[in-house]
Enzyme design. Structure first.
Site, short mmCIF file in Angstrom:
data_model
loop_
_atom_site.label_atom_id
_atom_site.label_comp_id
_atom_site.label_asym_id
_atom_site.label_seq_id
_atom_site.Cartn_x
_atom_site.Cartn_y
_atom_site.Cartn_z
N ARG A 1 14.45 45.26 28.22
CA ARG A 1 15.31 46.20 27.09
C ARG A 1 16.63 45.81 26.98
O ARG A 1 17.28 44.85 27.50
CB ARG A 1 15.33 47.50 27.68
CG ARG A 1 14.09 48.19 28.30
CD ARG A 1 14.23 49.65 28.65
NE ARG A 1 13.04 50.11 29.11
CZ ARG A 1 12.51 50.13 30.35
NH1 ARG A 1 13.13 49.65 31.37
NH2 ARG A 1 11.56 50.72 30.70
N HIS B 1 13.71 46.08 20.81
CA HIS B 1 12.43 46.64 21.26
C HIS B 1 11.15 45.92 20.79
O HIS B 1 10.26 45.96 21.64
CB HIS B 1 12.50 48.17 21.24
CG HIS B 1 11.85 48.71 22.52
ND1 HIS B 1 12.30 48.80 23.64
CD2 HIS B 1 10.47 49.62 22.44
CE1 HIS B 1 11.49 49.64 24.36
NE2 HIS B 1 10.46 49.92 23.63
N ARG C 1 10.21 43.41 23.07
CA ARG C 1 9.57 43.80 24.40
C ARG C 1 7.99 44.28 24.16
O ARG C 1 7.15 43.67 25.02
CB ARG C 1 10.31 45.14 24.92
CG ARG C 1 9.63 45.68 26.27
CD ARG C 1 10.54 46.98 26.54
NE ARG C 1 9.98 47.79 27.74
CZ ARG C 1 10.14 47.52 28.98
NH1 ARG C 1 10.89 46.35 29.18
NH2 ARG C 1 9.78 48.17 30.03
N HIS D 1 7.34 49.38 34.42
CA HIS D 1 6.53 50.63 34.01
C HIS D 1 6.30 51.40 35.45
O HIS D 1 5.83 50.73 36.39
CB HIS D 1 5.37 50.43 33.35
CG HIS D 1 5.71 50.04 31.96
ND1 HIS D 1 4.52 49.20 31.10
CD2 HIS D 1 6.49 50.12 31.01
CE1 HIS D 1 4.95 48.89 30.00
NE2 HIS D 1 6.23 49.59 29.85
N TYR E 1 -0.84 48.93 25.76
CA TYR E 1 -0.67 47.49 25.03
C TYR E 1 -2.11 46.91 25.01
O TYR E 1 -2.50 46.09 24.35
CB TYR E 1 0.08 46.79 25.89
CG TYR E 1 1.47 47.08 25.72
CD1 TYR E 1 2.35 46.85 24.53
CD2 TYR E 1 2.26 47.67 26.80
CE1 TYR E 1 3.69 47.23 24.53
CE2 TYR E 1 3.61 48.01 26.74
CZ TYR E 1 4.28 47.60 25.61
OH TYR E 1 5.50 48.28 25.72
#
Length: 410
Positions: free
Chosen positions: A261, A356, A359, A382, A391
């Site tokens: 991040r 972002h 990412r 996560h 994803y």
């Protein structure tokens, strides 16, 4: 210290005799330590002297500096010694830096300290609770405290008297003037504050439930990412031997290879790099600390940047700004600005601008190369597999293989 920048005895006498005079030598030393050029330091010192005379004309003390009033004065300034333009970037920014210097030496009170006196005690304790029990970052605490203070200003200082209808009306009124992202944050911050009050016994239980949910299904959107060709163009945009290009390359590779991040990159310290083991220590949301493998190209880019990193800044933050004063990035916004400039330089038009998107790009690239979702979740840190599963939707070709045929209608 003023002699470093001024040689004329009359000018030195004028500067030291003015209302800002007792503090200008210290200010000049601070400018030199922070790496400002001589020409820029001269402009800032003139601005500081100008500010002092304006404050004295208003029968105030240097401790009562009002930058807004000084900016207004510059609109119609006729001061005889306002050399080099009365209203420009150097004058305004120099005055701001001078006030910051006075705050650091204890002459002026910081804006944050002034706000602290006006902040309700409940909000102050809420901030302590967020930091201690939730491990919230400073930016999150600031956001939650702002919304909590607005709620108290609208409904009163006694939460025990708050009615559900009043809380809901406050939320709906604020939401009418906000975008989708802001509404989501408002929902989260208000619910957190109301739950805290309920735990402390300061408001009726379950009052947080009256804050309506934002009608947006979690993980419903497709992840937004860049193609491999666009990433290559971004990396190529960092080619060069300048300090800025070397720094931007190191930042970009950390974002693309590890999916960090923006805030993670801004908070990286020199000690977080473990060169012997080739790993990187990252502390992200909720102070969740992990060690990640440092890719070879990212490590080489960091090493190249460290060889020319500004030495005038004693901070242990890894990445610094490239213009004086050489300071660390305050938060992830500065890192996102770096990515935005790179996208503009490389002519990359992405689905969103900012760090972002890289990412998301890192996650989708790992998925395309066959990395299991569990390992992708470990790299991205996560807490739950559902977030990582988001994803999986990017591989449309694979999804088509498992999709059931639509029943024909005869």
């Amino acid at each position: 210290m003023l002699e470093t920048y001024f040689s004329a005895s009359k000018m030195l006498a004028h500067l030291r005799s003015g209302p800002s005079g007792p503090y200008l030598d210290g200010f000049a030393g601070a400018l030199e330590r922070q790496g400002y050029s001589a020409d820029t330091a001269v402009r800032y010192l003139r601005a500081a002297a100008h500010l002092g005379h304006v404050v004295a004309r208003q029968a105030a003390m240097p401790s009562d500096i009002d930058l807004a009033a000084f900016s207004e004065h510059l609109r119609a300034c006729r001061c005889p010694r306002a050399v080099g333009g009365r209203r420009n970037h150097h004058t305004i920014f120099g005055a701001r830096l001078f006030r910051q210097h006075l705050v650091e030496i204890g002459v002026c009170q910081s804006a944050a300290a002034a706000m602290q006196h006006e902040e309700p005690s409940l909000v102050t304790r809420f901030k302590v609770w967020l930091r201690k029990h939730r491990g919230a970052s400073d930016s999150t605490i600031k956001l939650y405290a702002r919304d909590a203070a607005h709620l108290m200003a609208a409904l009163g200082d006694d939460p025990e008297r708050w009615e559900p209808v009043a809380v809901r009306s406050f939320f709906l009124e604020r939401a009418d003037h906000c975008g989708n992202g802001t509404v989501e944050k408002l929902t989260t911050s208000l619910r957190a504050f109301l739950r805290y009050l309920a735990v402390e016994g300061r408001c009726r239980a379950a009052l947080a439930d009256v804050v309506p949910a934002y009608a947006h299904w979690r993980l419903a959107d497709l992840p937004r990412y860049l193609t491999a060709e666009q990433v290559s163009r971004l990396i190529a945009a960092c080619d060069g031997e300048g300090v800025e290009r070397l720094r931007d390359r190191a930042i970009l590779l950390l974002l693309v290879r590890l999916g960090l991040r923006a805030g993670d990159v801004a908070q990286l310290r020199l000690d977080d790099i473990e060169w012997e083991t080739g790993s990187l220590r990252v502390s992200g949301k909720s102070r969740y600390e992990v060690r990640l493998p440092l890719p070879q190209d990212a490590g080489d880019a960091i090493a190249a940047y460290l060889l020319c990193r500004p030495s005038t800044c004693l901070s242990d933050h890894l990445f610094l700004r490239n213009i004086a004063a050489f300071r660390p990035f305050r938060n992830g916004d500065g890192i996102s600005s770096v990515v935005k400039r790179l996208m503009q330089r490389a002519g990359v038009v992405g689905p969103v601008k900012g760090a972002h998107v890289l990412r998301h790009t890192a996650a989708t690239e790992m998925l395309r190369h066959g990395v299991p979702l569990e390992k992708i979740g470990l790299v991205l840190r996560h807490r739950g597999v559902d977030t990582t599963a988001h994803y999986a939707k990017v591989d449309v070709a694979l999804l088509k293989q498992v999709a059931l045929p639509w029943p024909e209608v005869f």
